[in-house]
Design a protein around this motif. Structure first.
Motif, PDB file in Angstrom:
ATOM      1  N   LYS A   1       0.849  -1.196   0.000  1.00 45.57           N
ATOM      2  CA  LYS A   1       0.000   0.000   0.000  1.00 45.57           C
ATOM      3  C   LYS A   1       0.884   1.245   0.000  1.00 45.57           C
ATOM      4  O   LYS A   1       1.780   1.379   0.827  1.00 45.57           O
ATOM      5  N   ILE A   2       0.619   2.147  -0.953  1.00 48.43           N
ATOM      6  CA  ILE A   2       1.390   3.385  -1.098  1.00 48.43           C
ATOM      7  C   ILE A   2       0.445   4.577  -1.037  1.00 48.43           C
ATOM      8  O   ILE A   2      -0.612   4.586  -1.678  1.00 48.43           O
TER       9      ILE A   2
ATOM     10  N   ILE B   1      -0.051   8.506  -1.980  1.00 52.67           N
ATOM     11  CA  ILE B   1       0.466   9.511  -2.911  1.00 52.67           C
ATOM     12  C   ILE B   1       0.205  10.877  -2.314  1.00 52.67           C
ATOM     13  O   ILE B   1      -0.950  11.307  -2.182  1.00 52.67           O
TER      14      ILE B   1
ATOM     15  N   MET C   1      -0.732   6.417  -9.476  1.00 48.44           N
ATOM     16  CA  MET C   1      -1.705   5.365  -9.179  1.00 48.44           C
ATOM     17  C   MET C   1      -1.804   4.341 -10.304  1.00 48.44           C
ATOM     18  O   MET C   1      -1.987   3.144 -10.051  1.00 48.44           O
TER      19      MET C   1
ATOM     20  N   CYS D   1       0.964   1.907  -9.812  1.00 47.08           N
ATOM     21  CA  CYS D   1       0.682   1.090  -8.620  1.00 47.08           C
ATOM     22  C   CYS D   1      -0.372   0.034  -8.927  1.00 47.08           C
ATOM     23  O   CYS D   1      -0.236  -1.134  -8.535  1.00 47.08           O
ATOM     24  N   GLN D   2      -1.407   0.416  -9.638  1.00 50.60           N
ATOM     25  CA  GLN D   2      -2.461  -0.536  -9.985  1.00 50.60           C
ATOM     26  C   GLN D   2      -1.910  -1.662 -10.851  1.00 50.60           C
ATOM     27  O   GLN D   2      -2.250  -2.826 -10.664  1.00 50.60           O
TER      28      GLN D   2
ATOM     29  N   THR E   1      -3.553   1.878  -3.267  1.00 51.72           N
ATOM     30  CA  THR E   1      -3.178   3.285  -3.199  1.00 51.72           C
ATOM     31  C   THR E   1      -4.076   4.066  -2.245  1.00 51.72           C
ATOM     32  O   THR E   1      -5.251   3.753  -2.069  1.00 51.72           O
TER      33      THR E   1
ATOM     34  N   HIS F   1      -8.401  12.173  -8.731  1.00 47.06           N
ATOM     35  CA  HIS F   1      -7.386  11.374  -8.025  1.00 47.06           C
ATOM     36  C   HIS F   1      -7.942  10.785  -6.737  1.00 47.06           C
ATOM     37  O   HIS F   1      -7.557   9.677  -6.338  1.00 47.06           O
TER      38      HIS F   1
ATOM     39  N   ALA G   1      -8.230   6.344  -6.236  1.00 50.63           N
ATOM     40  CA  ALA G   1      -7.482   5.578  -5.234  1.00 50.63           C
ATOM     41  C   ALA G   1      -8.369   4.554  -4.531  1.00 50.63           C
ATOM     42  O   ALA G   1      -9.603   4.644  -4.546  1.00 50.63           O
ATOM     43  N   ASP G   2      -7.729   3.589  -3.890  1.00 57.85           N
ATOM     44  CA  ASP G   2      -8.467   2.604  -3.100  1.00 57.85           C
ATOM     45  C   ASP G   2      -9.018   3.215  -1.822  1.00 57.85           C
ATOM     46  O   ASP G   2     -10.074   2.815  -1.323  1.00 57.85           O
TER      47      ASP G   2
ATOM     48  N   ALA H   1      -0.393   2.719   5.155  1.00 62.68           N
ATOM     49  CA  ALA H   1       0.477   2.867   3.982  1.00 62.68           C
ATOM     50  C   ALA H   1       1.931   2.680   4.396  1.00 62.68           C
ATOM     51  O   ALA H   1       2.389   3.272   5.373  1.00 62.68           O
TER      52      ALA H   1
ATOM     53  N   HIS I   1       4.724   8.192  -2.173  1.00 63.55           N
ATOM     54  CA  HIS I   1       5.269   8.795  -3.386  1.00 63.55           C
ATOM     55  C   HIS I   1       4.826  10.255  -3.389  1.00 63.55           C
ATOM     56  O   HIS I   1       3.636  10.539  -3.347  1.00 63.55           O
TER      57      HIS I   1
END
Length: 664
Positions: free
Chosen positions: A4-5, A7, A18, A21-22, A28, A41, A45-46, A75, A79
């Motif tokens: 998990k990142i 942003i 994203m 990442c996906q 995300t 955005h 994201a998740d 997370a 990034h």
């Protein structure tokens, strides 16, 4: 690998990160301010975490809130994108203390390269060519004038912590140094919280060329070719390309080797960019190192096939680079046009509002990175970028052709934008020849942009298209209220006015396999055959003229059409010969006289009013300073006069064309 990142950014770059990442199967987390509630955005994201009010200083720049969002969502890494906290060593330190990975270089590199004064000293020690200048901190305007005189005009005043064109001024005299020093300090303080500036020699006829580097935590550093970023306005890049049409193999290698040497000197671990200024003899000098992902990174990705965001993530995870220098190949050509919410017809002043239309073409070789959609709001709080429109081709000529085709099919409404301008650049002979410099815009449009200049053949083509559209529109109008299909028969004569130019046109229907076809004769030009599956209400006209592809924007305008092609918009009035004869007898309405008013040219915040009621002012004298989207704009008197009434004060938020002051 991270699972998990978060942003720590918004808009286009958040969406860009994203997507990678996906693809990598990484969840995300987005962060958003009040102004970005419901933004693309955030929804992409998740998970999404609210971090504060609209102002960046109260949301995206608040380190504690970003760190807390990581803790709340679990997370493991952040990034930062570009801008905001991307080059903030305090942010990197706070993440490290919290046990969260920073997807970027280490604090040593950020610290060393984040300060432009110290970075130049370090670059010099590493054997990198540097521009002559004064690298100490400058106390005040008097000292700045003294230093500039010693270096020799022209000079560049730059914010030590700057970037993105903010806190930069060119000065060619003592007065310009004094004014530029003040504005650069103010912008630097507002944008970066650091008002230190330095002065260096301004290189005449410069080209801005940068080297993309990539390093890991195991001592490996490589360079991924260069990007040419010379098309700039207000020191901010507008069009970028890779590779550069100017460099030869030897210069490319020398610049790449110096960029790697500098990166190794600061133990660089991530994607980064070493920027150079290059003169007409291919002498190159270090400008700065951006310790982050660059806005223009897509053109490097297109010609190398390397996903830079993925590489940044893998390096932050402790992995070795999977590439050696010998693996890097530059294939084809890529060009990026930055699509901004700004008005090139009014000095590129920023624009805000709702995107009532925002549509980009789906063409082979086109990549669009964006963080907005139809209905999105462009606010005064953030950078005015709408999208990055990228074109790829086998060579530079093909990439330019792809870009031109894409721009002709781009439809944005609701705000002012620069699509016409970047289209004019793409169609400019000098750009197509690759004769670039950072002075390109100032030299080619010294009096401001008023639209691209269209050649005689293109204007004949637009007159023919206008007649084609008018005849189809009239055919559909005859069927309103009936079930009968529109029919085109016989021959018509029209008079077409393109702005001030008059064209006599004859048009007749011809059989067509699809859509409508006309043979059109414009007086003074050979007849042409136009065919297109177009009908009234469609904004993109895409068809053929004598077998060649043709695309343009068409919108209804009173007795005719607004036609936009190759960076020019013309109003086409289409009339019968008798109607044209009568129209020529009508008086022309004169615009109102606004010469006695200073109007706010963009939505913004009044920073200062530099005159008082009753003051005598001279042409060119500063009257007020208005800040919009983190940039200060100095408003000057256009003529000599006397100030009679001041209607605004520092701190006021003004709309476009709101009166700031009046003259007698």
């Amino acid at each position: 690998m991270f699972t998990k990142i978060l942003i720590a950014n918004r808009g286009e770059i958040a969406c860009r990160v994203m997507r990678t990442c996906q693809r990598m199967g990484i969840a995300t987390v987005a962060v958003y301010s009040d102004a970005d509630d419901g933004a693309v955005h955030m929804r992409m994201a998740d998970e999404a975490v609210h971090i504060g009010p609209a102002a960046a200083a109260e949301s995206y720049l608040v380190i504690d809130r970003i760190v807390q969002a990581c803790k709340d969502t679990g997370a493991q890494a952040v990034h930062p994108g570009y801008g905001f906290l991307s080059e903030n060593q305090k942010f990197a330190a706070a993440l490290e203390e919290a046990g969260i990975a920073f997807i970027g270089p280490g604090r040593k590199a950020i610290s060393a390269m984040g300060d432009k004064i110290e970075s130049k000293k370090l670059a010099s020690k590493a054997g990198v060519n540097t521009v002559p200048g004064y690298l100490g901190v400058i106390a005040d305007a008097d000292e700045a004038v003294k230093i500039a005189g010693e270096i020799g005009y022209p000079v560049m005043i730059k914010a030590s912590a700057g970037g993105g064109g903010k806190g930069m001024r060119i000065a060619r005299s003592d007065d310009e140094v004094r004014e530029g020093f003040k504005s650069a300090m103010n912008e630097a303080r507002s944008s970066f919280g650091d008002d230190r500036v330095f002065i260096e020699k301004y290189v005449e006829e410069p080209r801005h060329i940068e080297i993309q580097v990539l390093g890991d935590s195991h001592g490996n550093v490589i360079y991924l070719g260069e990007r040419e970023c010379s098309i700039q306005r207000r020191h901010q890049k507008v069009v970028e390309e890779a590779p550069s049409p100017f460099l030869d193999a030897a210069t490319r290698a020398a610049m790449g080797e110096q960029a790697v040497a500098l990166s190794k000197a600061v133990d660089y671990q991530s994607a980064g960019t070493v920027e150079f200024i290059v003169d007409r003899d291919r002498n190159f000098y270090f400008l700065e190192m951006n310790t982050r992902l660059q806005v223009e990174h897509p053109v490097t990705e297109l010609i190398t096939g390397i996903d830079l965001v993925e590489q940044m993530i893998r390096v932050a995870n402790g992995e070795k680079l999977s590439l050696a220098q010998s693996d890097v190949k530059l294939n084809g050509w890529a060009i990026e046009s930055r699509i901004y919410a700004e008005d090139p017809y009014r000095g590129f002043l920023p624009s805000i509002g709702r995107l009532s239309r925002c549509r980009f073409p789906d063409l082979e070789g086109v990549r669009v990175d964006t963080g907005v959609e139809e209905g999105s709001e462009i606010t005064m709080f953030y950078d005015p970028m709408i999208a990055k429109l990228c074109a790829y081709g086998g060579d530079r000529a093909e990439a330019i052709d792809v870009m031109r085709a894409a721009l002709d099919r781009t439809w944005i409404e609701g705000i002012s934008h620069n699509v016409d301008f970047v289209n004019a650049v793409a169609n400019h002979p000098r750009f197509q020849e690759g004769r670039l410099s950072t002075n390109f815009i100032a030299e080619e449009w010294p009096d401001g942009f008023e639209g691209a200049a269209l050649g005689t053949e293109t204007r004949h083509a637009l007159a023919a298209v206008a007649a084609h559209l008018e005849r189809i529109g009239r055919a559909y109008a005859r069927t309103v209220g009936t079930e009968a299909p529109p029919e085109l028969q016989g021959r018509d004569r029209f008079v077409v006015w393109l702005d001030e130019d008059r064209y006599e046109v004859e048009i007749s229907a011809e059989p067509a396999a699809q859509g409508w076809a006309h043979r059109v004769s414009v007086a003074g030009a050979p007849p042409v055959m136009i065919s297109a599956p177009w009908r009234p209400g469609q904004t993109i006209f895409s068809g053929q003229m004598d077998g060649l592809e043709l695309a343009l924007l068409v919108r209804r305008h009173r007795e005719g059409w607004r036609l936009t092609l190759q960076g020019a918009e013309v109003k086409a009035f289409v009339r019968t010969p008798r109607a044209a004869e009568l129209a020529e007898l009508m008086p022309v309405k004169q615009p109102p006289d606004l010469s006695k008013f200073l109007l706010c040219p963009m939505p913004g915040l009044v920073v200062s009013i530099d005159v008082g009621e009753g003051d005598q002012v001279k042409a060119g004298q500063p009257l007020a300073v208005v800040e919009a989207m983190k940039m200060e704009n100095v408003l000057r008197a256009e003529r000599d006069g006397t100030v009679s009434v001041i209607k605004a004060k520092p701190g006021d938020s003004l709309a476009v064309d709101e009166v700031i002051l009046e003259f007698e």
